[in-house]
Design an enzyme around this catalytic site. Structure first.
Site, PDB file in Angstrom:
ATOM      1  N   GLU A 125       0.861  -1.342  -0.053  1.00  0.00           N
ATOM      2  CA  GLU A 125      -0.112  -0.424  -0.623  1.00  0.00           C
ATOM      3  C   GLU A 125       0.918   1.088  -0.174  1.00  0.00           C
ATOM      4  OE1 GLU A 125      -2.623  -0.119   2.705  1.00  0.00           O
ATOM      5  OE2 GLU A 125      -3.814  -2.225   2.549  1.00  0.00           O
ATOM      6  N   ALA A 128       2.405   1.013   3.442  1.00  0.00           N
ATOM      7  CA  ALA A 128       2.665   0.010   4.098  1.00  0.00           C
ATOM      8  C   ALA A 128       3.594  -0.992   2.888  1.00  0.00           C
ATOM      9  CB  ALA A 128       1.702  -1.040   4.446  1.00  0.00           C
ATOM     10  N   THR A 156       1.463  -6.183  -9.550  1.00  0.00           N
ATOM     11  CA  THR A 156       1.947  -6.672 -11.014  1.00  0.00           C
ATOM     12  C   THR A 156       1.080  -6.972 -10.981  1.00  0.00           C
ATOM     13  OG1 THR A 156       4.468  -6.830  -9.547  1.00  0.00           O
ATOM     14  CG2 THR A 156       4.244  -8.020 -11.150  1.00  0.00           C
ATOM     15  N   GLN A 341      29.966  -1.018 -18.748  1.00  0.00           N
ATOM     16  CA  GLN A 341      30.542  -0.211 -18.695  1.00  0.00           C
ATOM     17  C   GLN A 341      31.778  -1.314 -19.806  1.00  0.00           C
ATOM     18  OE1 GLN A 341      31.061   1.382 -17.055  1.00  0.00           O
ATOM     19  NE2 GLN A 341      33.548   2.250 -17.310  1.00  0.00           N
ATOM     20  N   GLY A 345      30.537   3.475 -24.499  1.00  0.00           N
ATOM     21  CA  GLY A 345      28.840   4.295 -24.821  1.00  0.00           C
ATOM     22  C   GLY A 345      28.223   3.670 -25.771  1.00  0.00           C
ATOM     23  N   GLU A 368       9.487  -8.169  -3.902  1.00  0.00           N
ATOM     24  CA  GLU A 368       9.641  -9.720  -2.961  1.00  0.00           C
ATOM     25  C   GLU A 368      10.020  -9.076  -1.299  1.00  0.00           C
ATOM     26  OE1 GLU A 368       8.015 -13.125  -4.477  1.00  0.00           O
ATOM     27  OE2 GLU A 368       7.285 -11.991  -6.374  1.00  0.00           O
TER      28      GLU A 368
HETATM   29  C1  LIG Z   1       9.662  -6.956   8.083  1.00  0.00           C
HETATM   30  C2  LIG Z   1       9.289  -8.127   8.144  1.00  0.00           C
HETATM   31  C3  LIG Z   1       9.803  -9.573   7.612  1.00  0.00           C
HETATM   32  C4  LIG Z   1       9.039  -9.068   9.833  1.00  0.00           C
HETATM   33  O1  LIG Z   1       7.454  -7.819   9.872  1.00  0.00           O
HETATM   34  P1  LIG Z   1       7.694  -7.417  11.639  1.00  0.00           P
HETATM   35  O2  LIG Z   1       8.755  -7.263  12.355  1.00  0.00           O
HETATM   36  O3  LIG Z   1       6.044  -6.984  11.638  1.00  0.00           O
HETATM   37  O4  LIG Z   1       6.666  -8.883  12.015  1.00  0.00           O
HETATM   38  P2  LIG Z   1       6.935  -9.942  13.221  1.00  0.00           P
HETATM   39  O5  LIG Z   1       7.535  -9.275  14.671  1.00  0.00           O
HETATM   40  O6  LIG Z   1       8.171 -10.460  12.669  1.00  0.00           O
HETATM   41  O7  LIG Z   1       6.355 -11.258  12.491  1.00  0.00           O
HETATM   42  C5  LIG Z   1       4.922 -11.286  13.433  1.00  0.00           C
HETATM   43  C6  LIG Z   1       4.275 -12.245  13.647  1.00  0.00           C
HETATM   44  O8  LIG Z   1       4.646 -13.238  12.384  1.00  0.00           O
HETATM   45  C7  LIG Z   1       5.659 -14.271  12.514  1.00  0.00           C
HETATM   46  N1  LIG Z   1       6.201 -15.280  10.648  1.00  0.00           N
HETATM   47  C8  LIG Z   1       6.808 -13.371  10.713  1.00  0.00           C
HETATM   48  N2  LIG Z   1       7.289 -14.410   9.704  1.00  0.00           N
HETATM   49  C9  LIG Z   1       7.644 -15.159   9.548  1.00  0.00           C
HETATM   50  C10 LIG Z   1       7.605 -15.915   8.395  1.00  0.00           C
HETATM   51  N3  LIG Z   1       8.281 -16.088   7.152  1.00  0.00           N
HETATM   52  N4  LIG Z   1       6.644 -17.425   8.064  1.00  0.00           N
HETATM   53  C11 LIG Z   1       5.512 -17.172   9.349  1.00  0.00           C
HETATM   54  N5  LIG Z   1       5.716 -16.455  10.144  1.00  0.00           N
HETATM   55  C12 LIG Z   1       6.495 -15.245   9.912  1.00  0.00           C
HETATM   56  C13 LIG Z   1       6.173 -14.118  13.639  1.00  0.00           C
HETATM   57  O9  LIG Z   1       6.867 -15.234  13.861  1.00  0.00           O
HETATM   58  C14 LIG Z   1       5.102 -13.192  14.287  1.00  0.00           C
HETATM   59  O10 LIG Z   1       4.409 -14.074  14.977  1.00  0.00           O
HETATM   60  P3  LIG Z   1       3.826 -14.687  16.298  1.00  0.00           P
HETATM   61  O11 LIG Z   1       3.354 -12.793  16.529  1.00  0.00           O
HETATM   62  O12 LIG Z   1       5.443 -14.773  17.077  1.00  0.00           O
HETATM   63  O13 LIG Z   1       2.930 -15.021  16.559  1.00  0.00           O
HETATM   64  C15 LIG Z   1       7.962  -8.172   7.810  1.00  0.00           C
HETATM   65  O14 LIG Z   1       7.444  -7.807   7.395  1.00  0.00           O
HETATM   66  C16 LIG Z   1       8.578  -8.642   5.592  1.00  0.00           C
HETATM   67  O15 LIG Z   1       8.859 -10.107   5.354  1.00  0.00           O
HETATM   68  N6  LIG Z   1       8.735  -7.026   4.995  1.00  0.00           N
HETATM   69  C17 LIG Z   1       9.020  -7.676   3.381  1.00  0.00           C
HETATM   70  C18 LIG Z   1       7.083  -7.153   2.515  1.00  0.00           C
HETATM   71  C19 LIG Z   1       7.477  -7.475   1.187  1.00  0.00           C
HETATM   72  O16 LIG Z   1       8.763  -8.305   1.484  1.00  0.00           O
HETATM   73  N7  LIG Z   1       6.820  -6.964   0.722  1.00  0.00           N
HETATM   74  C20 LIG Z   1       6.961  -7.522  -0.380  1.00  0.00           C
HETATM   75  C21 LIG Z   1       5.585  -8.041  -1.446  1.00  0.00           C
HETATM   76  S1  LIG Z   1       5.118  -8.194  -3.283  1.00  0.00           S
HETATM   77  C22 LIG Z   1       5.913  -7.375  -4.191  1.00  0.00           C
HETATM   78  O17 LIG Z   1       6.888  -6.332  -4.215  1.00  0.00           O
HETATM   79  C23 LIG Z   1       5.765  -7.781  -5.809  1.00  0.00           C
HETATM   80  C24 LIG Z   1       4.749  -7.045  -6.125  1.00  0.00           C
HETATM   81  S2  LIG Z   1       3.231  -6.996  -5.531  1.00  0.00           S
HETATM   82  O18 LIG Z   1       2.724  -7.657  -7.329  1.00  0.00           O
HETATM   83  O19 LIG Z   1       2.798  -6.803  -4.208  1.00  0.00           O
END
Ligand SMILES: CC(C)(COP(=O)(O)OP(=O)(O)OC[C@H]1O[C@@H](n2cnc3c(N)ncnc32)[C@H](O)[C@@H]1OP(=O)(O)O)[C@@H](O)C(=O)NCCC(=O)NCCSC(=O)CCS(=O)O
Length: 389
Positions: A125, A128, A156, A341, A345, A368
């Protein structure tokens, strides 16, 4: 890294298809920012559009390694065309297969094997991106439906998708425990597509904002339990990340091949530039970096294909998937820049594809998960339970 006989034959078949169908249009697609929708049918007929769909649902049941092979081969010529390979994996197959009910799997997954279909995943978003927990799109339960309001950006394939997996808040406040996932048919009233984004690279891939205006989605289309959306989102990203590494390896290999050919033919000071040791060292470094990234990507894919004994094994894999994506995309940025490079040019001009490769390389360090987020994921695992079994 050792491919089976079938994988070598598959790689060669993809290579032939790329020369016939992708190479002739790659530059034109970039120049006109044209979505090459003709490739959707070509990929479907070849089976690589839906290759990760399990056989029981009408697909080829291809492994992650197989998918990486296809991604790498196509990306050697065009990253835009590469991102259309196994297109619906992260947005449709993975969420449904791993978190959907039996009924959802039986209803939706076979559709992907029946006719060419495109899908998208809507996470990001305007306020976000890396902070998925900060999303504002809301889904409010109303009888047998959820009513979704909000907006997503940079989605995408969002503008051409038949289905979009949408993540939305179903509870109060910021946080990672109040997000849910929904499979949305894009013909649903209230689903609106914004103006297509203009981008530095990846021309031809339709990216756009999506708006949800009182969009009513049946509760039966919620994937997983209410509040489990963040974990579903993280898992699907984790499982798909090696493929971005494979795209980056292909892109870098394509740029390296062009640079080698050019260096052998271009003359300066009475000999080819490939005869200069400075050029040889540069090309050798590029080749070394591509090969190191390739080994990492396919090793991580092999681990995933063997399956995970438990959650701890999955988390170790996820950190290594982040390494593969991060290392390969940083490498591709460097190698494609070095390829420009080598051309001097001429590399800066649009007459050769290396400048396109360099522009396309940048996104792999951002989407991603930015490479800063990947370093965070790796460090958390390293300092937590560790990387070794
Ligand atoms: C930055 C992050 C890695 C982590 O975010 P947070 O710090 O906000 O969350 P955590 O405290 O780490 O986790 C909260 C909660 O979730 C569980 N958790 C965390 N990671 C995983 C996982 N890999 N698998 C399963 N569970 C997971 C963690 O244990 C916590 O649980 P409990 O509270 O302990 O129960 C994350 O926000 C992140 O990866 N951010 C990047 C987002 C991203 O990749 N965006 C790309 C979007 S897609 C794209 O770009 C394609 C284009 S499109 O078409 O959109």
């Amino acid at each position: 890294m050792k491919f089976t006989e079938e994988q070598v034959a598959f790689r060669d078949a993809v290579r032939r298809m790329v020369q016939k169908e992708v190479a002739p249009i790659a530059d034109e697609v970039d120049r006109n920012d044209r979505f090459p929708k003709e490739l959707v049918q070509v990929y479907f007929d070849m089976g690589i559009l839906q290759m990760r769909l399990p056989e029981e649902y009408g697909g080829a049941g291809a492994s992650l390694t197989d998918a990486c092979i296809a991604f790498e081969e196509v990306a050697k010529v065009s990253e835009t065309a590469a991102l259309m390979v196994a297109q619906g994996t992260i947005s449709f197959i993975l969420p449904l297969l791993h978190f959907g009910t039996e009924e959802q799997k039986r209803t939706y997954l076979p559709k992907m094997g029946e006719k060419p279909m495109l899908t998208a995943i809507a996470i990001t978003e305007p306020q976000a991106g890396s902070d998925v927990g900060g999303m504002k799109t809301r889904a409010v339960r109303d009888g047998d439906d959820y009513v979704i309001n909000g907006q997503k950006c940079y989605i995408t394939f969002g503008a051409v998708a038949d289905y979009v997996t949408v993540f939305a808040k179903t509870g109060e406040g910021r946080g990672t425990h109040n997000i849910s996932a929904f499979l949305v048919d894009t013909r649903t009233p209230g689903f609106e597509i914004g103006k297509l984004d203009r981008k530095m690279g990846l021309n031809g891939i339709p990216d756009s904002p999506l708006y949800f205006d009182n969009m009513r989605v049946p509760a039966a289309n919620r994937i997983g339990a209410e509040g489990d959306g963040f974990k579903i989102c993280m898992r699907c990203l984790d499982m798909n990340r090696p493929t971005i590494g494979a795209v980056a390896v292909g892109l870098a290999q394509g740029a390296l091949d062009l640079a080698v050919d050019y260096a052998k033919g271009r003359e300066a000071f009475g000999k080819t530039i490939a005869d200069f040791q400075g050029m040889q060292f540069m090309l050798a470094d590029m080749a070394m970096q591509v090969e190191a990234a390739r080994c990492l990507v396919y090793e991580v894919a092999r681990v995933a294909d063997e399956g995970f004994a438990d959650d701890a094994a999955f988390h170790r894999f996820a950190a290594r998937a982040s390494m593969a994506k991060c290392y390969a995309s940083d490498m591709a940025m460097k190698v494609t820049t070095d390829a420009v490079q080598v051309f001097g040019g001429a590399g800066f001009m649009k007459d050769f594809p290396v400048e396109r490769f360099m522009r396309d390389a940048k996104i792999n360090q951002i989407f991603e998960g930015t490479n800063q987020i990947h370093r965070l994921i790796i460090a958390r695992q390293l300092l937590g339970d560790g990387l070794a079994a």
